[in-house]
Design a protein around this motif. Sequence first.
Motif, PDB file in Angstrom:
ATOM      1  N   UNK A 258       0.884  -1.163   0.000  1.00 23.42           N
ATOM      2  CA  UNK A 258       0.000   0.000   0.000  1.00 23.42           C
ATOM      3  C   UNK A 258       0.924   1.216   0.000  1.00 23.42           C
ATOM      4  N   UNK A 259       0.924   1.961  -1.107  1.00 18.35           N
ATOM      5  CA  UNK A 259       1.868   3.065  -1.298  1.00 18.35           C
ATOM      6  C   UNK A 259       1.095   4.354  -1.569  1.00 18.35           C
ATOM      7  N   UNK A 260       0.878   5.193  -0.556  1.00 11.69           N
ATOM      8  CA  UNK A 260       0.130   6.435  -0.744  1.00 11.69           C
ATOM      9  C   UNK A 260       0.972   7.505  -1.448  1.00 11.69           C
ATOM     10  N   UNK A 261       0.284   8.425  -2.119  1.00 10.96           N
ATOM     11  CA  UNK A 261       0.968   9.571  -2.699  1.00 10.96           C
ATOM     12  C   UNK A 261       1.500  10.446  -1.571  1.00 10.96           C
ATOM     13  N   UNK A 262       2.510  11.244  -1.883  1.00 11.72           N
ATOM     14  CA  UNK A 262       3.244  11.964  -0.838  1.00 11.72           C
ATOM     15  C   UNK A 262       2.434  13.093  -0.203  1.00 11.72           C
ATOM     16  N   UNK A 263       1.332  13.495  -0.800  1.00 11.51           N
ATOM     17  CA  UNK A 263       0.521  14.541  -0.187  1.00 11.51           C
ATOM     18  C   UNK A 263      -0.359  14.013   0.943  1.00 11.51           C
ATOM     19  N   UNK A 264      -0.501  12.710   1.051  1.00  8.52           N
ATOM     20  CA  UNK A 264      -1.289  12.101   2.122  1.00  8.52           C
ATOM     21  C   UNK A 264      -0.437  11.953   3.379  1.00  8.52           C
ATOM     22  N   UNK A 265      -1.075  12.067   4.526  1.00 11.12           N
ATOM     23  CA  UNK A 265      -0.357  11.908   5.791  1.00 11.12           C
ATOM     24  C   UNK A 265      -0.624  10.510   6.343  1.00 11.12           C
ATOM     25  N   UNK A 266       0.420   9.724   6.491  1.00 11.64           N
ATOM     26  CA  UNK A 266       0.307   8.369   7.033  1.00 11.64           C
ATOM     27  C   UNK A 266       0.347   8.450   8.558  1.00 11.64           C
ATOM     28  N   UNK A 267      -0.703   7.955   9.189  1.00 12.24           N
ATOM     29  CA  UNK A 267      -0.787   7.992  10.651  1.00 12.24           C
ATOM     30  C   UNK A 267      -0.579   6.627  11.293  1.00 12.24           C
ATOM     31  N   UNK A 268      -0.512   5.588  10.474  1.00 14.87           N
ATOM     32  CA  UNK A 268      -0.271   4.250  10.996  1.00 14.87           C
ATOM     33  C   UNK A 268      -0.185   3.255   9.866  1.00 14.87           C
ATOM     34  N   UNK A 269       0.494   2.146  10.094  1.00 15.16           N
ATOM     35  CA  UNK A 269       0.636   1.117   9.068  1.00 15.16           C
ATOM     36  C   UNK A 269       1.053  -0.189   9.729  1.00 15.16           C
ATOM     37  N   UNK A 270       0.712  -1.289   9.096  1.00 17.58           N
ATOM     38  CA  UNK A 270       1.108  -2.578   9.638  1.00 17.58           C
ATOM     39  C   UNK A 270       0.737  -3.719   8.718  1.00 17.58           C
ATOM     40  N   UNK A 271       1.240  -4.892   9.049  1.00 16.05           N
ATOM     41  CA  UNK A 271       0.850  -6.139   8.401  1.00 16.05           C
ATOM     42  C   UNK A 271       0.128  -6.956   9.456  1.00 16.05           C
ATOM     43  N   UNK A 290      -1.028 -15.160   2.364  1.00 21.51           N
ATOM     44  CA  UNK A 290      -0.818 -13.717   2.421  1.00 21.51           C
ATOM     45  C   UNK A 290      -1.441 -13.152   3.691  1.00 21.51           C
ATOM     46  N   UNK A 291      -0.873 -12.041   4.168  1.00 18.80           N
ATOM     47  CA  UNK A 291      -1.424 -11.337   5.320  1.00 18.80           C
ATOM     48  C   UNK A 291      -1.807  -9.925   4.878  1.00 18.80           C
ATOM     49  N   UNK A 292      -2.902  -9.400   5.402  1.00 25.27           N
ATOM     50  CA  UNK A 292      -3.347  -8.061   4.980  1.00 25.27           C
ATOM     51  C   UNK A 292      -2.351  -6.971   5.370  1.00 25.27           C
ATOM     52  N   UNK A 293      -2.133  -6.047   4.457  1.00 26.06           N
ATOM     53  CA  UNK A 293      -1.340  -4.846   4.723  1.00 26.06           C
ATOM     54  C   UNK A 293      -2.315  -3.696   4.914  1.00 26.06           C
ATOM     55  N   UNK A 294      -2.160  -2.937   5.986  1.00 31.20           N
ATOM     56  CA  UNK A 294      -3.073  -1.819   6.224  1.00 31.20           C
ATOM     57  C   UNK A 294      -2.282  -0.524   6.436  1.00 31.20           C
ATOM     58  N   UNK A 295      -2.896   0.557   6.010  1.00 29.37           N
ATOM     59  CA  UNK A 295      -2.303   1.883   6.186  1.00 29.37           C
ATOM     60  C   UNK A 295      -3.415   2.862   6.537  1.00 29.37           C
ATOM     61  N   UNK A 296      -3.236   3.623   7.595  1.00 30.43           N
ATOM     62  CA  UNK A 296      -4.155   4.698   7.957  1.00 30.43           C
ATOM     63  C   UNK A 296      -3.630   6.000   7.370  1.00 30.43           C
ATOM     64  N   UNK A 297      -4.507   6.728   6.678  1.00 33.81           N
ATOM     65  CA  UNK A 297      -4.074   7.967   6.037  1.00 33.81           C
ATOM     66  C   UNK A 297      -5.055   9.091   6.355  1.00 33.81           C
ATOM     67  N   UNK A 298      -4.547  10.302   6.272  1.00 34.37           N
ATOM     68  CA  UNK A 298      -5.362  11.505   6.361  1.00 34.37           C
ATOM     69  C   UNK A 298      -5.087  12.360   5.144  1.00 34.37           C
TER      70      UNK A 298
END
Length: 300
Positions: A258-271, A290-298
Amino acid sequence: MMVALDADVVVLTGVDWDLDGIALGALADALEKAGRPYPHRFALQPNTGVPTGFDVDGNGYFGDARDAQGYGRFRGEEGMAILSRLPIRAADVVDFSGYLWRDLPGALVPPGIDPGLLAIQRLSTTGHWQVPVELPDRRVLTLLAWHATPPVFDGPEDRNGRRNHDEAAFWLRLLAGDLPFATPQAPFVILGQSDLDPVDGDGRAGAMRALLTSPLLQDPSARGADPQQGARQKGDPALDTADYSANNGPGRLRVDYVLPSTDLRVTGAGVLWPAPSDPLAATAATASRHRPVWVDIETP
């Protein structure tokens, strides 16, 4: 696993596609009963199982799973799907899955491929999608989703390794404005199953490494709770997202992103890779390698 994940948007890979969305609907209904409703659902017919009419693998037979546009014993095997709590702007979806492999600038198409096959061979094994979802403030977040072929199960021509590389390179070319499509506008997230570890395992890692270091993207380096350093592993084991240890395989690898664009703010991430002591560990191991990859963004 999806109940524990509790994500607002989920991109699923390895999900069989059917015309009426019955399987995806059944999954969404089960999640709703578990207290995790996903009212918005989306899937397109993948390239898996779509006949080419050619003996792609050169085994003397036509119509095998490897003779399809993407490996598949039937149309729609192991496709992609999206479940979302955010509205999906289906009318604005762009499906790149019909784009021909030969048309990608710098394509690593194997030499000697049949000209007839080359004229119809799609780049996407499963699909490349551009799917806009509507945020609560009515702005749009664009999902760039894909599921690539594993870079193995071929011969010395390295067909799958070359194609896997180019499936990741497609996003680089799209973001650079090198393709006959409109360049996606930020904010966006590239996410899916690349089936390639940038450090370990087989494959041509150049395009995947370029994505991870692109100035337009950020790599949250999502980490799991059960890292295991393999004997042949060079990369950080906490970043692994799949376990290929069975049948003397390469072990654990990082192949989902999960690769967000640089204008987004990542507040958390994990597998979501629970430690052995976690009650969810057995469920995770049974559900998938496979294990889920998650990313919290603002959004900005």
